[in-house]
Design a protein around this motif. Structure first.
Motif, PDB file in Angstrom:
ATOM      1  N   MET A  53      12.474  47.243  43.329  1.00  0.00           N
ATOM      2  CA  MET A  53      13.936  47.124  43.337  1.00  0.00           C
ATOM      3  C   MET A  53      14.395  45.979  42.433  1.00  0.00           C
ATOM      4  O   MET A  53      15.277  45.205  42.804  1.00  0.00           O
ATOM      5  CB  MET A  53      14.449  46.878  44.761  1.00  0.00           C
ATOM      6  N   GLY A  54      13.738  45.852  41.282  1.00  0.00           N
ATOM      7  CA  GLY A  54      14.177  44.863  40.310  1.00  0.00           C
ATOM      8  C   GLY A  54      13.670  43.451  40.552  1.00  0.00           C
ATOM      9  O   GLY A  54      13.955  42.568  39.763  1.00  0.00           O
ATOM     10  N   ARG A  55      12.948  43.234  41.649  1.00  0.00           N
ATOM     11  CA  ARG A  55      12.445  41.884  41.926  1.00  0.00           C
ATOM     12  C   ARG A  55      10.932  41.867  41.775  1.00  0.00           C
ATOM     13  O   ARG A  55      10.252  42.763  42.266  1.00  0.00           O
ATOM     14  CB  ARG A  55      12.779  41.481  43.360  1.00  0.00           C
ATOM     15  N   PRO A  56      10.418  40.819  41.123  1.00  0.00           N
ATOM     16  CA  PRO A  56       8.968  40.716  41.014  1.00  0.00           C
ATOM     17  C   PRO A  56       8.344  40.571  42.399  1.00  0.00           C
ATOM     18  O   PRO A  56       8.934  39.931  43.277  1.00  0.00           O
ATOM     19  CB  PRO A  56       8.748  39.438  40.202  1.00  0.00           C
ATOM     20  N   VAL A  57       7.202  41.203  42.615  1.00  0.00           N
ATOM     21  CA  VAL A  57       6.499  41.047  43.890  1.00  0.00           C
ATOM     22  C   VAL A  57       5.178  40.348  43.606  1.00  0.00           C
ATOM     23  O   VAL A  57       4.615  40.492  42.521  1.00  0.00           O
ATOM     24  CB  VAL A  57       6.234  42.402  44.576  1.00  0.00           C
ATOM     25  N   ASN A  58       4.730  39.612  44.564  1.00  0.00           N
ATOM     26  CA  ASN A  58       3.455  38.921  44.387  1.00  0.00           C
ATOM     27  C   ASN A  58       2.370  39.789  45.011  1.00  0.00           C
ATOM     28  O   ASN A  58       2.030  39.626  46.170  1.00  0.00           O
ATOM     29  CB  ASN A  58       3.526  37.545  45.048  1.00  0.00           C
ATOM     30  N   GLU A  59       1.891  40.763  44.238  1.00  0.00           N
ATOM     31  CA  GLU A  59       0.870  41.686  44.749  1.00  0.00           C
ATOM     32  C   GLU A  59      -0.316  41.717  43.795  1.00  0.00           C
ATOM     33  O   GLU A  59      -0.449  42.650  43.002  1.00  0.00           O
ATOM     34  CB  GLU A  59       1.434  43.100  44.902  1.00  0.00           C
ATOM     35  N   PRO A  60      -1.179  40.700  43.879  1.00  0.00           N
ATOM     36  CA  PRO A  60      -2.326  40.714  42.968  1.00  0.00           C
ATOM     37  C   PRO A  60      -3.421  41.650  43.464  1.00  0.00           C
ATOM     38  O   PRO A  60      -4.579  41.275  43.586  1.00  0.00           O
ATOM     39  CB  PRO A  60      -2.777  39.255  42.969  1.00  0.00           C
ATOM     40  N   PHE A  61      -3.034  42.887  43.804  1.00  0.00           N
ATOM     41  CA  PHE A  61      -4.027  43.873  44.232  1.00  0.00           C
ATOM     42  C   PHE A  61      -3.571  45.262  43.792  1.00  0.00           C
ATOM     43  O   PHE A  61      -2.509  45.393  43.183  1.00  0.00           O
ATOM     44  CB  PHE A  61      -4.272  43.793  45.743  1.00  0.00           C
ATOM     45  N   LEU A  62      -4.368  46.275  44.089  1.00  0.00           N
ATOM     46  CA  LEU A  62      -4.139  47.603  43.523  1.00  0.00           C
ATOM     47  C   LEU A  62      -3.703  48.607  44.584  1.00  0.00           C
ATOM     48  O   LEU A  62      -4.012  48.454  45.769  1.00  0.00           O
ATOM     49  CB  LEU A  62      -5.422  48.110  42.841  1.00  0.00           C
ATOM     50  N   ARG A  63      -2.993  49.610  44.129  1.00  0.00           N
ATOM     51  CA  ARG A  63      -2.602  50.745  44.964  1.00  0.00           C
ATOM     52  C   ARG A  63      -2.824  52.024  44.158  1.00  0.00           C
ATOM     53  O   ARG A  63      -2.917  51.972  42.927  1.00  0.00           O
ATOM     54  CB  ARG A  63      -1.102  50.695  45.299  1.00  0.00           C
ATOM     55  N   ASP A  64      -2.804  53.188  44.875  1.00  0.00           N
ATOM     56  CA  ASP A  64      -2.722  54.453  44.140  1.00  0.00           C
ATOM     57  C   ASP A  64      -1.526  55.289  44.592  1.00  0.00           C
ATOM     58  O   ASP A  64      -1.323  56.395  44.093  1.00  0.00           O
ATOM     59  CB  ASP A  64      -4.032  55.245  44.195  1.00  0.00           C
ATOM     60  N   THR A  65      -0.737  54.768  45.529  1.00  0.00           N
ATOM     61  CA  THR A  65       0.420  55.478  46.052  1.00  0.00           C
ATOM     62  C   THR A  65       1.450  54.410  46.421  1.00  0.00           C
ATOM     63  O   THR A  65       1.084  53.404  47.030  1.00  0.00           O
ATOM     64  CB  THR A  65       0.033  56.279  47.317  1.00  0.00           C
ATOM     65  N   VAL A  66       2.720  54.638  46.059  1.00  0.00           N
ATOM     66  CA  VAL A  66       3.731  53.620  46.384  1.00  0.00           C
ATOM     67  C   VAL A  66       5.081  54.290  46.647  1.00  0.00           C
ATOM     68  O   VAL A  66       5.432  55.282  46.004  1.00  0.00           O
ATOM     69  CB  VAL A  66       3.836  52.564  45.250  1.00  0.00           C
ATOM     70  N   ASN A  67       5.815  53.740  47.612  1.00  0.00           N
ATOM     71  CA  ASN A  67       7.164  54.234  47.914  1.00  0.00           C
ATOM     72  C   ASN A  67       8.140  53.852  46.813  1.00  0.00           C
ATOM     73  O   ASN A  67       8.081  52.735  46.291  1.00  0.00           O
ATOM     74  CB  ASN A  67       7.686  53.594  49.201  1.00  0.00           C
ATOM     75  N   VAL A  68       9.062  54.761  46.511  1.00  0.00           N
ATOM     76  CA  VAL A  68      10.171  54.452  45.611  1.00  0.00           C
ATOM     77  C   VAL A  68      11.458  54.720  46.388  1.00  0.00           C
ATOM     78  O   VAL A  68      11.767  55.871  46.705  1.00  0.00           O
ATOM     79  CB  VAL A  68      10.117  55.302  44.325  1.00  0.00           C
ATOM     80  N   PRO A  69      12.232  53.652  46.726  1.00  0.00           N
ATOM     81  CA  PRO A  69      13.377  53.793  47.630  1.00  0.00           C
ATOM     82  C   PRO A  69      14.441  54.746  47.097  1.00  0.00           C
ATOM     83  O   PRO A  69      14.590  54.922  45.889  1.00  0.00           O
ATOM     84  CB  PRO A  69      13.927  52.374  47.743  1.00  0.00           C
ATOM     85  N   TYR A  70      15.219  55.316  48.022  1.00  0.00           N
ATOM     86  CA  TYR A  70      16.230  56.317  47.670  1.00  0.00           C
ATOM     87  C   TYR A  70      17.471  55.653  47.054  1.00  0.00           C
ATOM     88  O   TYR A  70      17.749  54.476  47.256  1.00  0.00           O
ATOM     89  CB  TYR A  70      16.612  57.128  48.908  1.00  0.00           C
ATOM     90  N   TYR A  71      18.239  56.465  46.305  1.00  0.00           N
ATOM     91  CA  TYR A  71      19.500  56.020  45.696  1.00  0.00           C
ATOM     92  C   TYR A  71      20.633  56.292  46.664  1.00  0.00           C
ATOM     93  O   TYR A  71      20.749  57.405  47.191  1.00  0.00           O
ATOM     94  CB  TYR A  71      19.710  56.790  44.382  1.00  0.00           C
ATOM     95  N   ASP A  72      21.473  55.253  46.885  1.00  0.00           N
ATOM     96  CA  ASP A  72      22.550  55.404  47.872  1.00  0.00           C
ATOM     97  C   ASP A  72      23.831  55.983  47.269  1.00  0.00           C
ATOM     98  O   ASP A  72      24.834  56.143  47.954  1.00  0.00           O
ATOM     99  CB  ASP A  72      22.845  54.062  48.558  1.00  0.00           C
TER     100      ASP A  72
END
Ligand SMILES: [Cu+2]
Length: 551
Positions: A452-471
């Motif tokens: 959502m436009g903000r940097p996250v501190n996630e120094p790890f990996l994923r293969d699936t991620v949520n993308v929030p809905y548009y209001d």
């Protein structure tokens, strides 16, 4: 080597639903497959599916057709309600037939057992992966019916010493059609607005966390049905630490997991996400990220340390409501299992080794420190085929910005994206629809950089991620920014990225990517005769694995 014979079967139930299951030669249902990096996997899959009326009725794209048993399962590409195949979710293995191809591989009932044969890469991170069918247009009905199982790459205690010697539990959460669809909600729940239904007949999100869910959940095949959600039972020794390895094998249900003692959320020690230990990046060898809740999109995995309650303390494993947006399904608060402390609790079936050699050092620089060669923008969107009728059929798109939105066409073969092996790319994934989606890509992992436009501190990996809905009101679409790792030589070829809500995927929310070799094949051949140049090619392409061949 792991050799396993699996048969996929389905059976109609009295309530009109159809259950799907994998059975091994000893009669075990959907067995956990345990392998080590470097192991050869030989999996013979027999298709015993029958033409379940429900599967045919919900088939959104293809019609059932007679298929010759002689058709080549690698090239037949005829995908019907009784076709099947396997995807090995999260593994970095080639997307070729007999390994991890889902674009063309289609096994028909009556075919001889189809052999999957691949080597687990020597550097595959230790953790929880999974297998499930991936036949375009029919994935949801088979996975919702129960067709899924866990793959465990052994050795997580080598990477993260915090889990060495711990007992482990593999918990697979699946969803299924409601067992009691006509029941009113439990009287203990707050009253909710009148339930609305989407075009699939699923309960639409009412934003309260209560009321009828779109789907029931089960945990290791123990159903926890609406409306009273009678939980499964977990017995644990008082205060014992365990590693829980949880797979969300749901077709469409998001999870938000908590462990409650006397109704208070307990710390969960996250050690791995989507099969990759959090400390793959070089963090300390006993790294644990303590959280009180863990969001798990469909397809994702979390592995975390849990401490058993003291004697007499009531424990509950729950999932909290997830707001799927005005266009999403109702995803309610519910219990999954009671956690009861008992001195004579049976030992979990599996205990991680206490002493472990450290893993080999990483062969590549950490993904977060590599400069991307390109930034791409993709977006989720939906279109009602009759715009004035909210219950009309919907087309689901996952589009590369600049291209024309279109449902995935399995016959096209034209890639939406061409990438180069050996590189790293940033992808911005936007959501222009009014419901939550879950982005997944085959063969590789990514880092979440911004949410959502903000940097996250996630120094790890994923293969699936949520993308929030548009209001519908914000000036910019909600988006995530991902750093995708195309450096592994195994991922050369054609494969897919898609929404992991399987009804969206089946209805077209998918795209095709082609990863081209770092160097044209011809020039590689020329270099084989020149050891000096070969070395430079090794340097450019990352360190090739000693042998990752299949057949
Ligand atoms: Cu979706």
């Amino acid at each position: 080597m792991l050799k396993v014979d699996l048969t996929i079967r389905n059976s109609p139930q009295p309530d009109g639903s159809t259950r799907y299951c994998y059975i091994d030669a000893d009669g075990h249902e959907s067995p956990n497959l345990r392998v080590k990096p470097g192991d050869l996997v030989i999996l013979n899959l027999r298709n015993n599916l029958t033409d379940a009326a429900q599967a045919a009725a919900t088939a959104p794209i293809h019609h059932h057709a007679h298929v010759s048993a002689q058709a080549n399962a690698c090239t037949g590409a005829l995908m019907t309600s009784t076709s099947t195949n396997l995807h090995f979710h999260g593994l970095t293995i080639p997307s070729t037939c007999h390994q991890d191809d889902v674009l063309k591989t289609s096994i028909q009932p009556g075919d001889p057992p189809f052999q999957y044969r691949f080597r687990i890469p020597a550097n595959e991170p230790p953790g929880l992966y999974w297998y499930h069918p991936h036949v375009h247009g029919f994935t949801k009905v088979q996975v919702l019916g129960g067709a899924s199982g866990a793959i465990i790459i052994e050795g997580i205690e080598r990477t993260d010493k915090a889990v060495a010697g711990l007992p482990e539990r593999v918990l697979i959460i699946r969803d299924q059609d409601l067992m009691n669809p006509n029941s009113p909600p439990s009287k203990s729940e707050p009253v909710v607005p009148k339930m609305l239904y989407d075009q699939d007949g699923d309960a639409a999100n009412n934003g309260t966390g209560f009321g009828k869910p779109a789907k029931d959940l089960s945990i290791n095949f123990v159903p926890v049905p609406y409306p009273d959600y009678p939980p499964a039972a977990i017995k644990i020794k008082p205060g014992a630490q365990e590693l829980w390895r949880v797979l969300n094998a749901s077709a469409i249900t998001y999870l938000n997991l908590e462990v409650l003692f006397n109704r208070k959320p307990q710390p969960l020690g996250l050690v791995a996400m989507d099969g990759v230990p959090l400390n793959e990046n070089g963090m300390p060898a006993d790294f644990v990220d303590w959280q009180t809740h863990l969001g798990v999109p469909p397809g994702a995995r979390v592995e975390f340390v849990v401490k058993g309650p003291a004697l007499g303390v009531s424990g509950l494993f729950v999932t909290r409501t997830v707001n799927t947006g005005p266009g999403g399904e109702n995803d309610t608060n519910r219990a999954l299992a009671t956690i009861t402390a008992s001195a004579d609790a049976p030992e979990p079936r599996s205990v991680l080794p206490a002493a472990a050699d450290p893993p080999p050092p990483p062969s590549q620089p950490w993904l977060g420190s590599v400069t991307p060669v390109v930034t791409r923008r993709l977006y989720f969107s939906e279109k009602l085929l009759q715009p004035d009728n909210p219950n009309s059929a919907t087309e689901f798109y996952l589009t590369v910005d600049g291209q024309t939105p279109a449902p995935f066409d399995p016959k096209s073969g034209v890639p939406n994206i061409i990438a180069k092996q050996g590189t790293v790319e940033d992808w911005i994934i936007e959501n222009r629809s009014n419901e939550l989606h879950a982005f997944h890509i085959h063969q590789l992992h990514f880092m979440l950089l911004d949410y959502m436009g903000r940097p996250v501190n996630e120094p790890f990996l994923r293969d699936t991620v949520n993308v929030p809905y548009y209001d519908g009101r914000a000036l910019v679409y909600p988006a995530v920014r991902l750093r995708l790792d195309f450096r592994d030589p195994n991922i050369v070829g054609d494969f897919v990225y898609h929404c992991h809500l399987l009804e969206h995927e089946d209805n077209g929310m998918m795209g095709l990517i082609r990863v081209e070799p770092a160097r044209p094949v011809q020039s590689l051949n020329q270099k084989r005769s020149n050891p000096r140049v070969k070395n430079s090619s090794v340097h450019l392409c990352g360190v090739p694995r000693p042998h990752t061949g299949g057949n």
